[in-house]
Motif scaffolding. Structure first.
Motif, PDB file in Angstrom:
ATOM      1  N   THR A 109     -19.859 -32.063 -10.520  1.00 38.01           N
ATOM      2  CA  THR A 109     -20.020 -31.229 -11.710  1.00 38.01           C
ATOM      3  C   THR A 109     -18.675 -30.986 -12.376  1.00 38.01           C
ATOM      4  O   THR A 109     -18.559 -31.040 -13.604  1.00 38.01           O
ATOM      5  CB  THR A 109     -20.683 -29.897 -11.337  1.00 38.01           C
TER       6      THR A 109
ATOM      7  N   GLN B 170     -20.367 -35.892  -2.373  1.00 37.28           N
ATOM      8  CA  GLN B 170     -20.598 -35.039  -1.216  1.00 37.28           C
ATOM      9  C   GLN B 170     -19.496 -34.014  -1.019  1.00 37.28           C
ATOM     10  O   GLN B 170     -19.296 -33.521   0.079  1.00 37.28           O
ATOM     11  CB  GLN B 170     -20.739 -35.906   0.042  1.00 37.28           C
TER      12      GLN B 170
ATOM     13  N   THR C  97     -29.247 -34.321  -1.615  1.00 33.95           N
ATOM     14  CA  THR C  97     -28.158 -33.399  -1.940  1.00 33.95           C
ATOM     15  C   THR C  97     -28.377 -32.663  -3.255  1.00 33.95           C
ATOM     16  O   THR C  97     -27.692 -31.676  -3.520  1.00 33.95           O
ATOM     17  CB  THR C  97     -26.823 -34.166  -2.024  1.00 33.95           C
ATOM     18  N   TRP C  98     -29.304 -33.114  -4.077  1.00 32.71           N
ATOM     19  CA  TRP C  98     -29.570 -32.455  -5.366  1.00 32.71           C
ATOM     20  C   TRP C  98     -31.036 -32.045  -5.415  1.00 32.71           C
ATOM     21  O   TRP C  98     -31.929 -32.885  -5.276  1.00 32.71           O
ATOM     22  CB  TRP C  98     -29.246 -33.383  -6.539  1.00 32.71           C
TER      23      TRP C  98
ATOM     24  N   TRP D 230     -30.034 -29.007 -11.569  1.00 30.19           N
ATOM     25  CA  TRP D 230     -30.075 -29.501 -10.197  1.00 30.19           C
ATOM     26  C   TRP D 230     -29.095 -28.698  -9.351  1.00 30.19           C
ATOM     27  O   TRP D 230     -27.942 -28.508  -9.720  1.00 30.19           O
ATOM     28  CB  TRP D 230     -29.709 -30.984 -10.157  1.00 30.19           C
TER      29      TRP D 230
ATOM     30  N   TYR E 269     -26.864 -28.289  -6.017  1.00 32.96           N
ATOM     31  CA  TYR E 269     -26.226 -29.068  -4.964  1.00 32.96           C
ATOM     32  C   TYR E 269     -26.268 -28.269  -3.672  1.00 32.96           C
ATOM     33  O   TYR E 269     -25.779 -27.136  -3.613  1.00 32.96           O
ATOM     34  CB  TYR E 269     -24.774 -29.389  -5.332  1.00 32.96           C
TER      35      TYR E 269
ATOM     36  N   SER F 163     -17.786 -30.279  -2.317  1.00 30.73           N
ATOM     37  CA  SER F 163     -18.155 -29.060  -3.032  1.00 30.73           C
ATOM     38  C   SER F 163     -17.195 -27.954  -2.633  1.00 30.73           C
ATOM     39  O   SER F 163     -16.408 -28.087  -1.691  1.00 30.73           O
ATOM     40  CB  SER F 163     -19.603 -28.648  -2.700  1.00 30.73           C
TER      41      SER F 163
ATOM     42  N   ALA G 114     -20.537 -28.323  -6.909  1.00 37.15           N
ATOM     43  CA  ALA G 114     -20.262 -29.704  -6.520  1.00 37.15           C
ATOM     44  C   ALA G 114     -19.057 -30.243  -7.280  1.00 37.15           C
ATOM     45  O   ALA G 114     -18.851 -29.928  -8.458  1.00 37.15           O
ATOM     46  CB  ALA G 114     -21.487 -30.584  -6.783  1.00 37.15           C
TER      47      ALA G 114
ATOM     48  N   THR H 189     -31.588 -37.334  -5.155  1.00 38.85           N
ATOM     49  CA  THR H 189     -32.100 -36.230  -5.964  1.00 38.85           C
ATOM     50  C   THR H 189     -33.605 -36.115  -5.764  1.00 38.85           C
ATOM     51  O   THR H 189     -34.303 -37.120  -5.718  1.00 38.85           O
ATOM     52  CB  THR H 189     -31.783 -36.459  -7.448  1.00 38.85           C
TER      53      THR H 189
END
Length: 645
Positions: A491, A553, A165-166, A17, A19, A555, A488, A600
């Protein structure tokens, strides 16, 4: 189709995925205009100015007032003298006229000054009124502009808060192979769980050859079982008697498989040496006949190498007297005989590790997920022998199978492929490409053998954490250091927690096999998201992070540099492959639990950004051909996992 309604597609291989945010943060709301800031202090006549004007006017009128008062008093005196007849009436009249006139002139001048003062005050008050009206108009206009800006900000804020966002990171099924370089066992587990689950969910079949000894497919097995499948799991060497993979191969192919197994411990052996071993094994199998077992082959090799007492093998029924006699006359005498004896002894010493192969084989039920793993408690060399055998046997089965009408319908994942010889990998790659079988190879390190094959052909490359500095340098040169990627915070947050994932496989083909998955009315009731949340460790660990919106949110950006590749989070994967527009490089998170997040989508970022999501095309009919023999189970008659998201 709206991106939120995107569904899994069978012609895409999902690797993670990405971001990304289509809409930036609009920031704080616009500040409401303040009357003081817009108009300043309220406009009015300054009392101090009025006092000053009046004081000035009084000072100017004071002489006139004094003269007027004096003339008035003088007129009274003259009038009094006239009444008392002290002054003649003519003089009284003239005196009153003069004094009265002067007093009147002074009074008129004072009156005119007062009028002028009042006029100036009224003008100042009128000007203040006009300023108040203008300022009120400016305030009303500023408030209207603020209302418009606030509505615009509110729309941007709502769009920002509700945006996805994903985005899915996938490669088309036109890609023949995926090479995964680097990574940790938890990272491989996440990637294989996501890739395998999406393949199964779209109706495909999956075979996992786990050479990592880290049980990386454990979550995938639980997820498949919850989805209605009954996975088959072999844990070698314990389940070797119940693994008859390759038992139906013809003698020529079986000899080739065994020759490659022997080459595991002899990296220096050339194609010519393999051909010599293959010739010995082919002649031995000709003597033994069809369906010869490994223990019969090793017994024949012992007889050929003149090791041990052949009467023991005759007594156990491994050889017959006729076969023993023919083996003794297979090759000539002299120097050649001694060479054959040495090779036969070497072959027997390696192949005896497979003597129990298929000795207790039974027909197993169909399964769309098959996992062959190596027990971490077994010897390293023994596991390499077993892994080479399974990989080579799969290669020959694929070579004998017709090409699938649907690419990646059957997918093979080899975890720890750097433990296999280069020629074994080459043959497996060619067989998968010819049969349109999807192939995923994961390499712990970029050895020279791996570097020669990384991304070769029509393959995508996925880079995970590279602990070795030289490997990181090679990877950065492969991708190019000009790419700026967005990582992100989620992560990075989930990475340390994922490092503790571990476990072991439980055999499903042995005496202690686990019960089959849910059956009956419960099959197909849970979708993929629920399965990930409830049956995988990734889903359980990610449930807490879903509530932390600020973490979801955040990153940061980084460039592809060696030191950055050495510090990648556990589940980070950089996917690169060639497209019509050039080489594409994307950073993804392979954590399968991200699929369960509310923001997602299964659509890809570029597709959503370019508004290219059109009506879904009808899915092609499933190809029911299976490149495995009957003992590994034909494809099931129906799909157990519900489609859609």
């Amino acid at each position: 189709m709206h991106p939120e309604h995107a569904q899994l597609q069978a012609d895409r291989i999902y690797l993670g995925w990405q971001y990304a945010m289509l809409f930036p943060d609009p920031g704080p709301p616009p500040k409401r205009p303040s009357p003081v800031e817009i108009t300043g202090e309220p406009a009015q006549v300054d009392p101090a100015w009025v006092r000053r004007e009046r004081l000035q006017e009084d000072m100017l009128n004071r002489p006139l007032k004094i003269v007027g008062v004096f003339m008035g008093l003088l007129a009274l005196i003259i009038l009094g003298l006239g009444v008392a007849e002290i002054m003649a009436s003519s003089f009284v009249a003239v005196g009153l006229a003069v004094t009265g006139g002067i007093a009147a002139v002074c009074g008129y001048a004072v009156h005119q000054g007062e009028r002028a003062l009042r006029s100036r005050i009224r003008e100042r008050e009128a000007k203040a009124g006009r300023e108040r009206e203008q300022r009120e108009h400016d305030l009303a206009r500023a408030q209207q502009e603020h209302a418009a800006r606030y509505r615009e900000w509110a729309a941007k804020k709502e769009r920002y808060d509700k945006q996805l966002t994903w985005y899915a990171v996938a490669v088309p099924d036109e890609i023949d192979r995926i090479d995964v370089a680097g990574g940790t066992l938890p990272g491989w587990s996440a990637l294989i769980t996501l890739l395998g689950a999406t393949r199964l969910y779209t109706g495909g079949h999956l075979t996992v050859l786990d050479l990592s000894e880290g049980a990386i497919a454990k979550d995938l097995i639980e997820l498949a079982r919850r989805g209605g499948d009954d996975p088959l799991v072999w844990v070698l060497p314990t389940d070797l008697p119940r693994l008859d993979l390759g038992a139906t191969l013809p003698p020529e192919a079986f000899a080739d498989v065994l020759a490659h197994v022997v080459s595991v411990s002899e990296e220096h052996r050339t194609t010519r040496d393999l051909s010599f071993d293959n010739a010995i094994l082919e002649r031995v199998l000709e003597v033994l006949g069809e369906n010869a077992t490994i223990n019969q082959v090793t017994a024949a090799l012992r007889a050929l190498a003149q090791v041990g007492d052949p009467r023991d093998d005759l007594r156990y029924g491994l050889l017959t007297a006729t076969q023993l006699e023919r083996i003794g006359t297979l090759f000539g005498r002299g120097v050649t005989d001694r060479v054959v004896i040495e090779r036969a002894w070497a072959l027997e010493s390696q192949l005896r590790k497979l003597e129990t192969l298929g000795s207790e084989a039974v027909r197993l039920p169909p399964a769309r997920l098959r996992v062959v793993s190596m027990d971490r408690q077994a010897g390293v060399f023994g596991n390499r022998v077993l892994g080479t055998y399974v990989a080579t046997a799969l290669t020959h089965i694929l070579r004998r199978s017709p090409a699938s009408e649907r690419p990646w319908y059957h997918t093979i994942i080899v975890a720890g492929a750097d433990k296999l010889r280069g020629d074994v990998l080459d043959r497996l790659m060619d067989a998968c490409e010819t049969s349109q079988t999807g192939l995923v190879l994961t390499y712990r390190s970029l050895t020279p053998t791996v570097r020669e094959r990384l991304g070769r052909g029509h393959a995508a490359v996925a880079f995970m954490r590279l602990g070795n500095a030289e490997d990181a340098r090679v990877a950065s040169e492969h991708m190019g250091t000009e790419h700026r990627l967005e990582l992100a915070q989620l992560t990075e947050t989930m990475g340390p927690a994922a490092d503790g994932l571990n476990g072991s496989y439980t055999s499903t083909v042995g005496d202690d096999a686990v019960p089959a998955g849910p059956g009956g009315e419960d099959k197909g009731e849970d979708d993929l998201k629920e399965g990930i949340t409830e049956s995988t460790e990734w889903g359980r660990r990610a449930s807490k992070a879903m509530g932390e919106e600020r973490v979801l949110q955040r990153s940061r950006e980084f460039l592809i540099e060696p030191h950055q590749l050495q510090q990648l989070p556990t589940t980070s994967v950089i996917v690169t492959h060639a497209t019509a527009e050039g080489r594409q490089v994307r950073l993804a998170d392979a954590n399968p639990a991200i699929l369960t997040f509310p923001k997602t989508t299964l659509g890809e970022f570029e597709e959503v950004r370019r508004v290219m999501l059109g009506p879904a095309e009808p899915e092609p009919a499933l190809d029911r051909s299976d490149p495995f023999p009957a003992n590994l189970g034909p494809p099931p008659e129906r799909l157990d996992w519900r489609k859609g998201s």
